[in-house]
Scaffold this motif. Structure first.
Motif, short mmCIF file in Angstrom:
data_model
loop_
_atom_site.label_atom_id
_atom_site.label_comp_id
_atom_site.label_asym_id
_atom_site.label_seq_id
_atom_site.Cartn_x
_atom_site.Cartn_y
_atom_site.Cartn_z
N ARG A 5 -6.83 0.71 -10.33
CA ARG A 5 -7.10 -0.34 -9.36
C ARG A 5 -6.12 -1.48 -9.58
O ARG A 5 -5.92 -1.94 -10.71
N GLU A 41 -1.70 6.61 -2.74
CA GLU A 41 -3.09 6.74 -2.34
C GLU A 41 -4.05 6.76 -3.52
O GLU A 41 -5.24 6.52 -3.36
N THR A 79 -5.32 -5.36 -8.41
CA THR A 79 -5.96 -6.52 -7.79
C THR A 79 -4.97 -7.67 -7.77
O THR A 79 -4.35 -7.99 -8.80
N LYS A 137 -6.64 -4.25 -3.97
CA LYS A 137 -7.64 -5.23 -3.60
C LYS A 137 -7.01 -6.62 -3.66
O LYS A 137 -6.38 -6.97 -4.67
N ARG A 182 0.83 -1.20 0.00
CA ARG A 182 0.00 0.00 0.00
C ARG A 182 0.87 1.26 0.00
O ARG A 182 0.52 2.26 -0.62
N GLU A 230 -6.14 1.96 -5.91
CA GLU A 230 -6.87 1.07 -5.00
C GLU A 230 -6.24 -0.31 -5.03
O GLU A 230 -6.02 -0.88 -6.11
#
Length: 839
Positions: A598, A556, A600, A561, A551, A559
């Motif tokens: 994003r 920031e 993932t 996931k 992270r 995202e």
């Protein structure tokens, strides 16, 4: 012979009566008058003398004179007539081509013509028959036969013979027909006739030879001939048919065999000479024949004509038989050959296509259809050029036209087919002149996709090998230098604390040395020469530990996931290296999503049922654990996908990357036995999939409780350590560092010196630290000797090379390994850990 008889009669002095049909009585009267007056006159003269009557005497004299005059006239007439007949007869005999000879009883010649003299070779002063005997004397058979002929004629019997006259100077013999016939009424007389029959004999010989040839042909023709009568009895059978039936011609014509005896299924209700039911004058068809005395059975084609005699009572056939066994064998061989060709054609592992003169595809095999990913109905009849990618159609058309024109290209043409999937193939073209209609082409297509893939894979392997050789060649010396640099920086930092003017300078040196060490590790990881310490772990636990770090890395605006699969399998990997792989992929994803997005990370179990081809590599069937890193970034262009794992290849700006990130990922995963797959579309994002072989064992406590380096822990200790290192700077730093921690250190520059110390004072030594690569005796060899002397002694290997060098020496178990470059703290931690385990 009537004229000849008259001539003979004249020669005897006899009158020949005039046989003219116009004057039979006149000739008789003249003859009576001529032969009667003279005697009558003489009688009157005698009567006058007796009677002494002068008138009667003179009358008788006149009558006698008249009779004599008439007789003289008659004799003159007959002589003239005989001469004319003789001349006529002689002329006729002279004109005859056959030789004529007439001999009297003494053998004297009465008459001979010129033909006799020429044919007999009669010489002056030679008797004619002796000339004939001389002519035939050169051939004993002819001489003997001529003597017999003379004896028969001399005995009063007519006889004839054909005799050979031997040729001279190599010429063929001549033939004479000699006839001898006695003359009736003249004992010993004979009429001989001789004629040249050489031409007739030659013609007869020619006819005999031709007849012999015809008979031989009939006997040994490749077809059978036979003839039967109305009872089915064989009148004639040639040797060919007899041999097919397992016998000779006499076995069939001796009267015992009948036509229906050689038929496998004689026609019911048919005549004995019929081959088929219904009979008929002309009979054609196939019949099954069987040999004599249970001989072989065979199919035959028969053509038969039935000939009925004029009286209607007798019948005979003219029949021709053809054995169909060879034909059936040829047909079977042809069928098998066609089957073999069809099997070779259809089952050939390469694509085969037949193209006509117009360039249209007329036939193809399954391999070709598999290459283009289509069905036969969709391509048969289409131009061959349409099955080639548009960019290469012109070159292919030119090649096919050249081959059609008779050229023989030495090298195949590489083409790309435009079927269901794009693939590369080698095209071989050959002309089919004389086969079938026209002169089409036969094309062979060899799928080169696999080969191209292997070539690319080999090129990739060569690049990896080249970088690996480069990395392996410099890693040892470079890591020794870095170890010394980092180590001495740590020693300086012991005297220069934060706040000191030199502290920041020393930290800059150490940080850059660490960066250099990381670069070397990446090179080794790409070339699969790094040192791995695999443990059985769960990927979920690794990702959980990395979550906070990831992270912080992505920022920031992206995202993060994570999706974990249920009952995820275990893997056996080096945890540190796996973390490096995930971090590199996440950093690449972050750079691809500069404007946010994003990210993932998905873990799951993955099973490969059949070997799968992905890019240049084949994934074997088996169970895997999958880790997918999915981003929504800019994606990777198709032309760059083949190069993303190459070392030093990068699309980033200068100074923004080394080009080793994905290379490191590829090297680590492949060294672990896994695979890296990538799917990307420009503007949509990229998915990197890592497949790691699923471990079938259980998770052991030692694997989960592996101690990590703890900050602020006590690294001091006691004990005697033997340090073996040929690099002076590394040895000096390591010895000072360990002494500062409380250990007693014995130093050795090579394996031989270390072995001498162990042999003299080995009982005091608690731990052996040795470099792997050293001149003469290397570290593993030293460890093997130490294990023999002190089996309980602990050994730590240090090296800037890969650990796989240790696996080359039997009996050496690598329990503890410290890769170069290492810091003072890493060295002290490892030493304390090993000494504590030994206690």
């Amino acid at each position: 012979m009537d004229d000849a008889s008259s001539l003979l009669d004249s020669a005897r002095g006899r009158d020949t009566p005039d046989r003219s049909p116009n004057r039979p009585s006149g000739s008789l009267a003249v003859a009576l008058l001529c032969y009667g007056l003279a005697p009558a006159g003489l009688a009157l003269v005698a009567a006058g003398l007796l009677l002494e009557r002068e008138s009667i005497l003179w009358a008788g004299a006149a009558v006698a004179a008249a009779g004599v005059a008439l007789l003289i006239g008659r004799v003159v007439t007959v002589a003239r007539r005989s001469a004319r007949v003789g001349a006529l007869l002689g002329g006729a005999m002279e004109g005859m081509p056959a030789g004529q000879l007439l001999c009297d009883g003494t053998g004297a010649v009465v008459y001979s013509n010129a033909a006799f003299r020429d044919l007999s070779g009669w010489r002056p002063g030679e008797r004619p028959l002796e000339a004939l005997e001389r002519q035939f004397a050169a051939d004993s058979d002819s001489a003997r036969e001529f003597r017999r002929l003379r004896e028969r004629v001399r005995a009063g019997a007519a006889a004839s013979a054909e005799l050979a006259v031997p040729g001279v100077d190599g010429r063929p013999p001549e033939w004479r027909r000699v006839q001898g016939q006695p003359v009736d009424g003249f004992a010993g007389s004979a009429h001989w006739r001789i004629e040249d029959i050489t031409a007739r004999r030659e013609l007869e010989q020619v006819m005999l030879r031709e007849q012999s040839k015809l008979a031989d042909f009939m006997e040994h023709a490749p077809v059978g001939f036979f003839s039967v009568d109305q009872d089915g009895q064989f009148l004639f059978v040639n040797a060919t048919l007899a041999s097919w039936l397992g016998g000779g011609p006499n076995d069939l014509t001796d009267g015992a065999a009948r036509l229906h005896d050689i038929l496998e299924a004689p026609p019911a209700g048919a005549a004995p000479y019929d081959l088929f039911e219904g009979g008929g004058v002309e009979q054609r068809g196939e019949v099954a024949m069987r040999g004599l005395r249970g001989g072989r059975r065979f199919q035959a084609s028969v053509a038969q004509s039935v000939v009925v005699a004029d009286d209607g009572g007798s019948v005979h056939t003219r029949s021709v038989v053809r054995d169909l066994t060879p034909e059936h064998e040829w047909q079977e061989a042809l069928r098998l050959s066609e089957q073999r060709f069809q099997r070779f054609f259809e089952d050939a592992p390469i694509g085969i296509a037949l193209v006509d003169e117009g360039g249209l595809l007329t036939e193809c095999n399954a391999a070709f259809l598999g290459l283009i990913g289509s069905e036969a109905g969709a391509v048969i009849g289409r131009p061959m050029a349409e099955l080639i990618v548009p960019a290469e159609r012109e070159a292919v058309t030119a090649r096919l036209t050249a081959v059609q024109g008779g050229s023989d290209p030495a090298a195949p043409l590489e083409v790309r087919l435009s079927g269901g999937r794009e693939l590369s193939a080698q095209l071989y073209a050959r002309r089919l002149g004389g086969i079938g209609v026209g002169a089409g082409l036969i094309l062979h297509f060899i799928d080169m996709t696999e080969r191209k893939s292997l070539e690319a894979q080999f090129a990739q392997s060569q690049k990896m090998q080249a970088v690996g050789q480069l990395a392996g060649g410099v890693a040892h010396d470079f890591n020794n230098l870095l170890t010394a640099m980092i180590g001495f920086c740590d020693l300086l930092l012991l005297r220069h604390k934060p706040g000191d003017q030199s502290f920041s300078d020393i930290m800059q040196i150490k940080q850059n040395a660490n960066r250099a060490a990381n670069l070397v590790r990446q090179l080794l990881a790409f070339s699969r020469q790094q040192t791995l310490q695999p443990r059985v772990i769960t990927v979920t636990d690794v990702l959980a530990e990395l979550a906070n770090l990831l992270r912080r890395l992505i920022g920031e605006n992206i995202e993060l996931k994570m999706i974990h699969g249920r009952d995820l399998g275990l893997v056996k990997v080096d945890q540190n290296q796996l973390e490096q792989v995930i971090i590199n992929l996440v950093v690449n994803a972050r750079d691809a999503m500069a404007g946010g997005g994003r990210l993932t990370v998905v873990t799951s179990n993955h099973t490969v049922a059949q070997p799968e081809r992905r890019g240049h590599e084949t994934i074997p069937a088996g169970a895997y654990v999958s880790v997918e890193v999915i981003d929504t970034g800019c994606g990777i262009a198709k032309e760059n996908l083949q190069r993303i794992f190459e070392p030093f290849y990068t699309t980033k700006e200068v100074g923004s990357g080394t080009g080793l990130g994905l290379s490191t990922v590829y090297g680590i995963v492949r060294q672990t036995g896994g695979f890296v797959l990538v799917d990307s579309a420009v503007g949509e994002g990229t998915t990197f999939t890592i497949l790691l072989p699923r471990h079938q064992g259980e998770l052991r406590p030692i694997d989960t409780a592996e101690p990590r380096e703890r900050r602020g822990s006590d690294l001091t200790g006691t004990g005697i350590i033997l340090l073996v290192e040929d690099e002076d700077a590394v040895r000096v730093f390591s010895a000072r560092a360990l002494r500062n921690k409380g250990y007693q250190v014995l130093e050795a520059k090579n394996g031989e010196a270390a072995l001498q110390q162990i042999e003299t004072d080995g009982a005091r030594i608690d731990l052996l630290i040795t470099d792997v690569v050293m001149p003469q005796m290397d570290g593993p060899t030293l460890a093997r000797h130490v294990r023999r002397l002190r089996p309980e002694m602990r050994v730590i290997f240090i090296s800037g090379y890969a650990e796989d060098r240790l696996g080359e020496i039997d009996g050496v178990e690598v329990s503890h390994f410290l890769p170069k470059p290492f810091s003072l703290k890493q060295l002290a931690t490892k030493v304390k850990e090993v000494i504590r385990e030994g206690k």
